[in-house]
Design an enzyme around this catalytic site. Structure first.
Site, PDB file in Angstrom:
ATOM      1  N   LYS A  50      -8.162   0.367  41.982  1.00 33.41           N
ATOM      2  CA  LYS A  50      -9.137   1.452  42.165  1.00 33.41           C
ATOM      3  C   LYS A  50     -10.551   0.943  41.934  1.00 33.41           C
ATOM      4  CE  LYS A  50      -5.710   4.904  41.077  1.00 33.41           C
ATOM      5  NZ  LYS A  50      -4.959   5.649  40.083  1.00 33.41           N
ATOM      6  N   GLN A  94      -5.458   7.926  34.199  1.00 28.92           N
ATOM      7  CA  GLN A  94      -4.309   7.241  34.793  1.00 28.92           C
ATOM      8  C   GLN A  94      -3.000   7.677  34.122  1.00 28.92           C
ATOM      9  OE1 GLN A  94      -4.478   5.038  37.470  1.00 28.92           O
ATOM     10  NE2 GLN A  94      -2.241   5.101  37.406  1.00 28.92           N
ATOM     11  N   ASP A 117      -8.379  13.807  41.048  1.00 24.42           N
ATOM     12  CA  ASP A 117      -6.928  13.760  41.264  1.00 24.42           C
ATOM     13  C   ASP A 117      -6.411  15.096  41.815  1.00 24.42           C
ATOM     14  OD1 ASP A 117      -5.541  11.426  40.875  1.00 24.42           O
ATOM     15  OD2 ASP A 117      -5.449  11.631  38.691  1.00 24.42           O
TER      16      ASP A 117
END
Ligand code: NDP
Length: 281
Positions: A50, A94, A117
């Site tokens: 990422k 994460q 997200d």
């Protein structure tokens, strides 16, 4: 002839477009901060990917490493600080998190406008209500990929196998928004094979190597394989028996190179979108 839906190529198109759009921006570039708790080796790989992708398109990117023993209060205060930081447009925590930190609590702590997200209950609600918001990256990427290949969704019967909050459920909401007639199957579904055979668009997000066989697929169906599994030989395979299903479907995503690359590309898209919305406020 069967069309190979290359997520790798499409992700390249999305990232090239983002890079151009970033170079046209005035002021701060989009900023993504990733919080990583503990030392899960797979998470380290994803977080590094990422960070690399952010740099390539000209985003600012930061990674905050926190120890696995961090308390709920301490992680929440890190999120609060990022929520208030004008240079941070996207916050991603994460997964997986250590057992003592509930993922739902963390998803709800991120400001919905920075929730790249798409896991905050406000964004989940906006998704189902057909409103604007930030939506989960993998299913958003799949819809983008189908559009990119001019695959008609409206009026089609879509079956999603898997009902996770990360893939299956948001996929259902997004396909409903595309006017598909949507069914969601899971581990308790009766006659899963028959359900699959009835689908014009079959999306499989289960996590079982090569579960979907050739005779599960309607001739001419579009097949999207979200699964990422290691088979008994250690090879990366999807949830669909690719070579066999390829022979009957009209289009299919490969593994690797199908859905996988879309997730990061749409994380970047979400961060770009979040910045624009935050600055317009
Ligand atoms: P989860 O484990 O959270 O969910 C799996 C789903 O599959 C559940 O809804 C479960 O049903 C269902 N399921 C399990 N076994 C069966 C079965 N035999 N028949 C029918 N349904 C079944 O997984 P995720 O959604 O997080 O991920 C699914 C796969 O996609 C994994 O391989 C994962 O690695 C991959 N993935 C890939 C991404 C990418 O970027 N390419 C991103 C995210 C995931 P029930 O609810 O009843 O238990």
């Amino acid at each position: 002839m069967t069309l190979v839906l290359s997520g790798r190529k499409y992700a390249g198109v999305v990232k090239a477009s983002l890079k151009n759009r970033v170079s046209d921006l005035q002021g701060l570039p989009p900023g993504l901060t990733v919080i990583m708790v503990g030392d899960d080796p797979a998470s380290k790989v994803y977080v590094a990917a990422k960070e690399k992708a952010c740099k390539k398109v000209g985003f600012n990117s930061h990674v905050i490493h926190l120890p696995a023993e961090i308390s709920k209060a301490d992680i929440l205060s890190v999120i609060d600080r990022l929520n208030a930081d004008c240079a941070v447009h996207g916050i991603l925590v994460q997964l997986p998190l250590p057992d003592h930190i509930p993922a739902g609590l963390i998803a709800s702590a991120v400001l919905p406008e920075k929730d790249v997200d798409g896991f905050h209950p406000v964004n989940v609600g906006r998704l189902w209500r057909g409103e604007e918001g930030l939506f989960p990256c993998t299913p958003s990427g799949i819809v983008g990929l189908l559009h990119h290949h001019d695959i008609r969704m409206s009026g089609k019967k879509a079956l999603i196998v898997g009902r996770s909050n990360i893939v299956g459920k948001p996929m259902a909401a997004l396909l409903l928004r595309e006017n598909c007639t949507v069914t969601v199957a899971h581990s308790r579904t009766a006659d899963l094979t028959g359900q699959c055979r009835d689908a014009d668009i079959l999306i499989v997000a289960v996590g079982k190597p090569e579960m979907v066989q050739r005779d599960w697929v309607k001739p001419g169906a579009v097949v999207v394989d979200v699964g990422m599994n290691r088979n008994s030989d250690g090879k990366l395979v999807g949830d669909v028996a690719y070579d066999d299903v390829f022979a009957v479907c009209s289009a299919i995503t490969p593994v690797p190179g199908g859905v996988g690359p879309l997730t990061i590309a749409f994380l970047l898209e979400n961060t770009f979108k979040a910045r624009a919305k935050l600055l317009a406020k």
